[in-house]
Design a protein around this motif. Structure first.
Motif, PDB file in Angstrom:
ATOM      1  N   GLN A 263      -8.637   0.489  -0.038  1.00 24.52           N
ATOM      2  CA  GLN A 263      -9.021  -0.814   0.458  1.00 24.52           C
ATOM      3  C   GLN A 263     -10.377  -0.780   1.157  1.00 24.52           C
ATOM      4  OE1 GLN A 263      -5.601  -2.381   2.383  1.00 24.52           O
ATOM      5  NE2 GLN A 263      -6.627  -4.217   3.077  1.00 24.52           N
TER       6      GLN A 263
ATOM      7  N   THR B 105       0.834  -1.199   0.000  1.00 19.58           N
ATOM      8  CA  THR B 105       0.000   0.000   0.000  1.00 19.58           C
ATOM      9  C   THR B 105       0.872   1.254   0.000  1.00 19.58           C
ATOM     10  OG1 THR B 105      -1.767  -1.182   1.141  1.00 19.58           O
ATOM     11  CG2 THR B 105      -1.829   1.206   1.245  1.00 19.58           C
TER      12      THR B 105
ATOM     13  N   ASP C 230      -6.499  -1.294  -4.546  1.00 16.05           N
ATOM     14  CA  ASP C 230      -5.893  -1.926  -3.373  1.00 16.05           C
ATOM     15  C   ASP C 230      -6.847  -3.024  -2.883  1.00 16.05           C
ATOM     16  OD1 ASP C 230      -4.442  -2.609  -1.149  1.00 16.05           O
ATOM     17  OD2 ASP C 230      -4.160  -0.556  -0.433  1.00 16.05           O
ATOM     18  N   GLU C 231      -6.481  -4.260  -3.133  1.00 18.49           N
ATOM     19  CA  GLU C 231      -7.258  -5.435  -2.735  1.00 18.49           C
ATOM     20  C   GLU C 231      -8.741  -5.340  -3.113  1.00 18.49           C
ATOM     21  OE1 GLU C 231      -6.281  -7.187   0.889  1.00 18.49           O
ATOM     22  OE2 GLU C 231      -4.236  -6.425   0.914  1.00 18.49           O
TER      23      GLU C 231
HETATM   24 MG   LIG Z   1      -2.181  -2.824   2.283  1.00 24.29          MG
END
Ligand SMILES: [Mg+2]
Ligand SMILES: Nc1ncnc2c1ncn2[C@@H]1O[C@H](COP(=O)(O)OP(=O)(O)O)[C@@H](O)[C@H]1O
Lengths: 273, 262
Positions: free
Chosen positions: A84, A43, A161-162
């Motif tokens: 995220q 991240t 992010d994810e």
């Molecule tokens: Mg992360």
């Protein structure tokens, strides 16, 4: 537009050294997956790509822009970033307004922003919810809203992010289709993921990180086949590759088709040698 | 010991840090009562200089403590002087600024309120900067404070850094979507509006999740609990705490007496 990370180190104010001498070039239109265990610095790395974090040492450039010289808000025209946690992002009272927020901030007129929002909501299959309050949706749906919010901005680079975390199989397939669309449009896609099969299916290039460093960077088939290396990042190779390795195949298949091809040719003379 | 998440605690190896949490609470409480109950306009400032500052210096945190107090107090103090000084109804003008005039009574009031505000802020910060929140909670519940009340105190101390961290994340998400937050004061103020909804809704969700987390960890169970944390107490500290408590009560009593006599 190329993304250039040149010998970047980054230390958080608290003293955690989250990136150590990371160098990476991502060409326009590439699809790159970043893997690695929690705390590896994934991240932190992508936050450098839209200027949210500025390198302690080294340099990050997005096209001809040095991230130090431009505000994050300006960078938003070039790099879209889906965080995220969806609950940190949603500010508007309806899903439609929420998705139009980015295009409006980028200076598009209200009707155009609305059209962008509608199209993006259709992409995530939430067009019917445009008048709904975002908090009346489920968390996976809210996550899709934040995805649409960034798609609507039409940035040349998109970072997730994810994105598949918390999605069911249908949601994962939907996100896969969105990524394929972005790739077909020649846009740069960068994703952080723990879903190694997802990574093998959609990404040509894989960057493996551990302890703030890049451990491996290369074609997905090569990086994901290195069980030893993946083990140090606490990741297992994708199922198909593990199956192929267990069967003694030399190939590292990333799709069922590739696996079948490798299997049917297993007795042909080894051309690698 | 490293800093705990969502707390303002600054780890240092100082005498102040090693004090029993209740001793620190008593010290800071005494300073607070000194500041709030002493008569006159300047004694509050004196309490700040003679009690709070030396304690912060002893803790070795002055370089971070002073800017923190300044940053928190300055906006309120400045607006107190402007609003009370310029808009005090009637009053004796001491200074003319075009159509406005600074009023003696307003300034006096502002000096008094600002002193109290600084005192409250600085004692709160001194306590949180030098005390691990888990230590304080343990100390309180060991001394008969019900767990739920100790928890509420703790959560209150932690709310500031929690909000700060969350506000920063939300602001990052907005900036990433083109919201300009860098620039003049007006731009920065305008950027605060989109923060309100996710902060409030997020906090409500947080509260519910915390409640569930506490419940599944047997928070409501009656009886004493074992803690991994060791607290160090001494008879001398116990005596000091009682003295501070008595002194605090004496100040309050004296003030009430003055009030009744007047
Ligand atoms: Mg992360
Ligand atoms: N805001 C922050 N302040 C201090 N340290 C942080 C912060 N964010 C992340 N870290 C630390 O930096 C390291 C890398 O974190 P991160 O980039 O979030 O990892 P990943 O995304 O790979 O899980 C971790 O050790 C993490 O604890």
């Amino acid at each position: 537009m190329n993304l250039d990370v040149e010998e970047v180190s980054f230390t958080y104010p608290g003293g955690v050294e989250a990136l150590r001498d990371v160098s990476l070039t991502i060409a326009a239109g590439e699809a790159v997956a970043i893997i690695g265990e929690n705390g590896a610095g994934k991240t932190t790395l992508v936050k450098h790509l839209n200027g949210l974090l500025k390198p302690t040492h080294g340099r990050v450039t997005i096209g001809d822009w040095d991230t130090r010289e431009h505000s994050v808000a300006r960078m938003a025209a070039r790099v879209g970033f889906v965080f995220q946690n969806p609950d940190d992002q949603i500010v508007e009272q309806t899903v439609g307004d929420e998705v139009a927020f980015g295009p409006r901030r980028l200076g598009r007129a209200a009707p155009d922003a609305l059209a962008d929002a509608t199209a993006a909501l259709e992409q995530v299959e939430l067009a019917a919810e445009s008048k709904t309050h975002p908090y009346d949706l489920t968390t996976p749906q809210r996550k899709l809203v934040t995805l649409a919010s960034v798609l609507a901005m039409h940035t040349p680079v998109v970072i997730f992010d994810e994105p598949t975390m918390g999605q069911d199989a249908r949601g994962v397939a939907l996100i896969g289709r969105i990524i394929e669309t972005l790739k077909a449009e020649q846009r740069t896609v960068i994703i952080i993921t723990h879903d190694i099969d997802f990574c093998a299916t959609h990404f040509e290039r894989v960057v493996a990180m551990a302890n703030g460093r890049v451990l491996a960077d290369g074609p997905a088939g090569r990086v994901l086949a290195r069980a030893d290396l993946l083990a140090t990042t606490n990741v297992e190779p994708p199922q198909l590759i593990r199956l192929a390795q267990a069967l003694g195949l030399a190939a590292a298949p990333l799709s069922v088709d590739e696996f079948i091809r490798a299997w049917t040719r297993r007795n042909e003379p080894d051309r690698r040698a | 010991m490293s800093s705990t998440p969502f707390s303002l605690y600054i780890p240092r190896d100082s005498g102040m840090h090693r004090l029993h949490p209740l001793t620190k609470l008593a010290l800071v409480g005494f300073a607070l009562i000194l500041g709030l109950f002493l008569p006159g306009d300047w004694l509050t400032y004196l309490a700040f200089v003679l009690v709070i500052l030396p304690l912060a210096a002893w803790a070795g945190i002055l370089p971070r403590f002073l800017p923190a107090v300044l940053k928190t107090a300055l906006p309120i103090v400045v607006s107190l002087f402007l609003v009370q000084g310029l808009f005090w109804p009637g009053g004796t003008p001491i200074f003319h600024l075009g159509p406005l005039s600074l009023k003696q009574e307003g300034v006096t009031f502002a000096i008094r309120s600002a002193g109290r505000f600084i005192m409250v802020i600085s004692s709160f910060l001194l306590l949180t900067f030098t005390t691990r929140p888990d230590g304080l909670m343990l100390a309180l519940s060991r001394h008969g404070v019900p767990n739920s009340i100790a928890y509420v105190m703790l959560a209150t101390l932690q709310i500031v850094p929690r909000f700060q961290a969350k506000a920063n994340t939300i602001l990052d998400a907005q900036r990433s979507r083109g919201l300009e937050t860098e620039g003049n004061l007006f731009i920065r103020l305008r950027a605060l509006f989109p923060l309100i909804q996710p902060l409030l809704l997020g906090s409500i969700v947080d509260i519910e999740e915390r409640a569930i987390a506490l419940e599944v960890r047997a928070f409501g169970r009656a009886g004493p609990k074992t803690s991994l944390l060791m607290l160090h107490d001494t008879p001398a500290q116990r005596v000091v705490r009682w003295l501070l408590l008595l002194a605090s009560l004496a100040i309050i009593g004296w003030r009430v007496y003055l009030g009744l006599a007047a």
